[in-house]
Enzyme design. Structure first.
Site, PDB file in Angstrom:
ATOM      1  N   ASP A 135      -6.672   4.325  -4.830  1.00 56.79           N
ATOM      2  CA  ASP A 135      -7.441   4.219  -3.581  1.00 56.79           C
ATOM      3  C   ASP A 135      -8.081   5.603  -3.445  1.00 56.79           C
ATOM      4  O   ASP A 135      -8.247   6.302  -4.464  1.00 56.79           O
ATOM      5  CB  ASP A 135      -6.506   3.867  -2.410  1.00 56.79           C
ATOM      6  CG  ASP A 135      -7.250   3.433  -1.143  1.00 56.79           C
ATOM      7  OD1 ASP A 135      -7.585   2.251  -1.016  1.00 56.79           O
ATOM      8  OD2 ASP A 135      -7.522   4.294  -0.264  1.00 56.79           O
ATOM      9  N   LYS A 155       0.861  -1.193   0.000  1.00 56.03           N
ATOM     10  CA  LYS A 155       0.000   0.000   0.000  1.00 56.03           C
ATOM     11  C   LYS A 155       0.890   1.233   0.000  1.00 56.03           C
ATOM     12  O   LYS A 155       2.042   1.157   0.421  1.00 56.03           O
ATOM     13  CB  LYS A 155      -0.873   0.023   1.267  1.00 56.03           C
ATOM     14  CG  LYS A 155      -2.125   0.869   1.115  1.00 56.03           C
ATOM     15  CD  LYS A 155      -3.237   0.081   0.454  1.00 56.03           C
ATOM     16  CE  LYS A 155      -4.386   0.964   0.042  1.00 56.03           C
ATOM     17  NZ  LYS A 155      -5.547   0.145  -0.374  1.00 56.03           N
TER      18      LYS A 155
HETATM   19  O1  2IT Z   1      -8.051  -1.322  -1.061  1.00 52.75           O
HETATM   20  C1  2IT Z   1      -7.866  -1.852  -2.179  1.00 52.75           C
HETATM   21  O2  2IT Z   1      -7.948  -3.068  -2.335  1.00 52.75           O
HETATM   22  C2  2IT Z   1      -7.552  -0.973  -3.302  1.00 52.75           C
HETATM   23  N1  2IT Z   1      -7.488   0.232  -3.108  1.00 52.75           N
HETATM   24  C3  2IT Z   1      -7.319  -1.537  -4.667  1.00 52.75           C
HETATM   25  C4  2IT Z   1      -5.950  -2.125  -4.769  1.00 52.75           C
HETATM   26  C5  2IT Z   1      -5.568  -2.596  -6.156  1.00 52.75           C
HETATM   27  O3  2IT Z   1      -4.388  -2.968  -6.293  1.00 52.75           O
HETATM   28  O4  2IT Z   1      -6.381  -2.622  -7.069  1.00 52.75           O
END
Ligand code: 2IT
Length: 449
Positions: free
Chosen positions: A166, A126
């Site tokens: 996100d 993340k």
């Molecule tokens: O919280 C999540 O799963 C996302 N923001 C998407 C993450 C992604 O790699 O598509």
């Protein structure tokens, strides 16, 4: 509680005292792993939990850029590469003023379990920044994204770490980030980011996938309860991409959406939020209007400034928080129970505090955890990665069918894991147990790393 689990939680509290959101998710997850740890002494021996709560790598970096007045602005950028036991790090980027290491680490930890639940080969990561996109011009957003990628690019790659969007990061931002990555590398490698526009390797249905997936999950939950979405009234929060996708699918399946929310308050529309009203959310989000704009446009709606809908919506059957973390605390949980509402489906990451979860579950509310419910977004991201690596693109109906299958499997696997340990239909614990088993086996098999 198993003393090993207690010990790991205690260590996490001591070493991350300034990151309450991270402590919150670690406590919630680890407490539910007790039956698995009791059955697997080799995981204690190999300190699987102690390793699971320590990110493989946490990168912070300076992001400096020029605003429209020519002033130098500086934000902080983050990427946590949390766990790569089952695949390259995968997870979104959040641009929001509340972002700091504790938010990034809680999201990264949740992502490890979520990604494992999809059944696909993606580890957990993340990232993001405390940059506030509100009120910024398109040029400022572009320059910020370019500066952000100028640091991030050395840490990512299609088989290393694959960021996506996100909160505050949509296809526009992914476009600027991708353009800068391409320029810095001098090569077109579109598998390095997901959530791209269709013209350069984006997947059909990625914008809808998180909301659609959440409602598919809800369908299976309601089916287990012997009912369906037909004729049910649903209260959503947020007004972004996830809320939009969920509203579309709820309407398609015969449910009625009556609330949305923003940081300015919430909207109650007794006539239902459907058709063009749902599309209007996209315009509202693009312009960051808050939800007051909805009431100005649709006179059937009531605007409650500064309030949230929890426990207040008349004749509601299902609450689905879709906005952000810690939307539902103990007070809201008490109001929901007082109303006699039976379903709280988490959609945004960690929308309920641990106290709220305990209270709701103790009072017979059927809950589903965000790491399972919202996994459709990252699942379609993983499908985007495989389309990119093979150089083809699936039609929308193919992607949607795969998404529906993945969500059914996530529901069934979480339910089965809970059942296996005699916990009944406890999807909160079941999702943690199912995700954990996959990651723990992979970590154990790869030795001490
Ligand atoms: O919280 C999540 O799963 C996302 N923001 C998407 C993450 C992604 O790699 O598509």
């Amino acid at each position: 509680m198993h003393t090993y689990i207690e010990q790991v939680i205690e260590d996490v509290k001591q070493q991350n005292a300034a990151e309450p959101e991270f402590i919150q998710t670690v406590e919630e997850v680890l407490r539910s792993l007790e039956p698995a740890i009791a059955q697997h002494p080799e995981y204690v021996e190999a300190d699987i939990l102690g390793r699971l709560v320590e990110p493989e790598r946490m990168i912070t970096f300076r992001v400096s850029w020029l605003d429209d007045r020519g002033r130098v602005r500086t934000s902080r950028g983050y990427r946590v590469q949390f766990n790569s036991a089952i695949g390259p790090y995968k997870g979104g980027l959040r641009f929001h003023p509340t972002v700091y290491s504790g938010i990034i680490k809680f999201l990264g930890f949740e992502q490890v379990f979520k990604n494992a639940l999809t059944g696909l080969s993606i580890g957990g990561g993340k990232g993001g920044s405390n940059f506030d996109p509100r009120g910024k011009s398109d040029g400022e957003i572009m320059r910020f994204c370019q500066a952000f990628m100028t640091e991030l690019y050395r840490h990512i790659g299609s088989s290393v770490d694959v960021p996506a969007g996100d909160i505050g990061v949509g296809s526009r931002e992914i476009g600027y980030l991708f353009g800068q990555y391409k320029r810095l590398r001098g090569s077109f490698e579109n598998g390095v980011l997901t959530g791209k526009s269709l013209e350069y390797g984006g997947s059909q249905v990625r914008p809808e996938s998180t909301g659609y997936g959440a409602v598919y999950f809800l369908q299976h939950l309601l089916q287990h309860e012997g009912t369906s979405l037909e004729g049910k009234t649903v209260a959503l929060s947020g007004y972004g991409n996830v809320t939009w996708g969920a509203a579309l699918k709820i309407n398609q399946l015969g449910g009625k959406v009556v609330t949305i929310s923003g940081s300015d308050g919430y909207i109650y529309d007794a006539d239902g939020i459907s058709g063009e009203k749902v599309e209007y959310l996209l315009w509202m989000r693009e312009h960051n209007t808050g939800v007051k704009a909805y009431a100005e446009c649709y006179p059937s709606a009531q605007f409650y400034p500064g309030e949230t809908p929890w426990g207040k919506v008349p004749d509601v059957d299902i609450y689905m928080p879709c906005a952000t973390q810690n939307e539902i605390t103990l007070n809201e949980a008490i109001a929901i129970v007082r109303q006699g509402v039976r379903y709280v489906i988490e959609v945004s990451n960690m929308p309920c505090t641990n106290e709220a979860i305990d209270y709701l579950m103790q009072h017979g509310v059927v809950m589903a955890p965000s790491k399972a419910v919202n996994a459709g977004g990252v699942a379609v991201s993983a499908l985007e990665m495989s389309q990119n690596s093979q150089g083809y693109a699936w039609e929308a109906d193919v992607v949607e069918e795969k998404l529906a299958e993945i969500m059914k499997d996530i529901h069934d696997n979480a339910a089965a894991a809970a059942e296996e340990y005699g916990l009944g239909y406890n999807l909160m614990a079941g999702a943690n147990l199912a995700g954990f088993h996959r990651v723990a086996r992979a970590m154990y098999g790869q030795g001490v790393l």
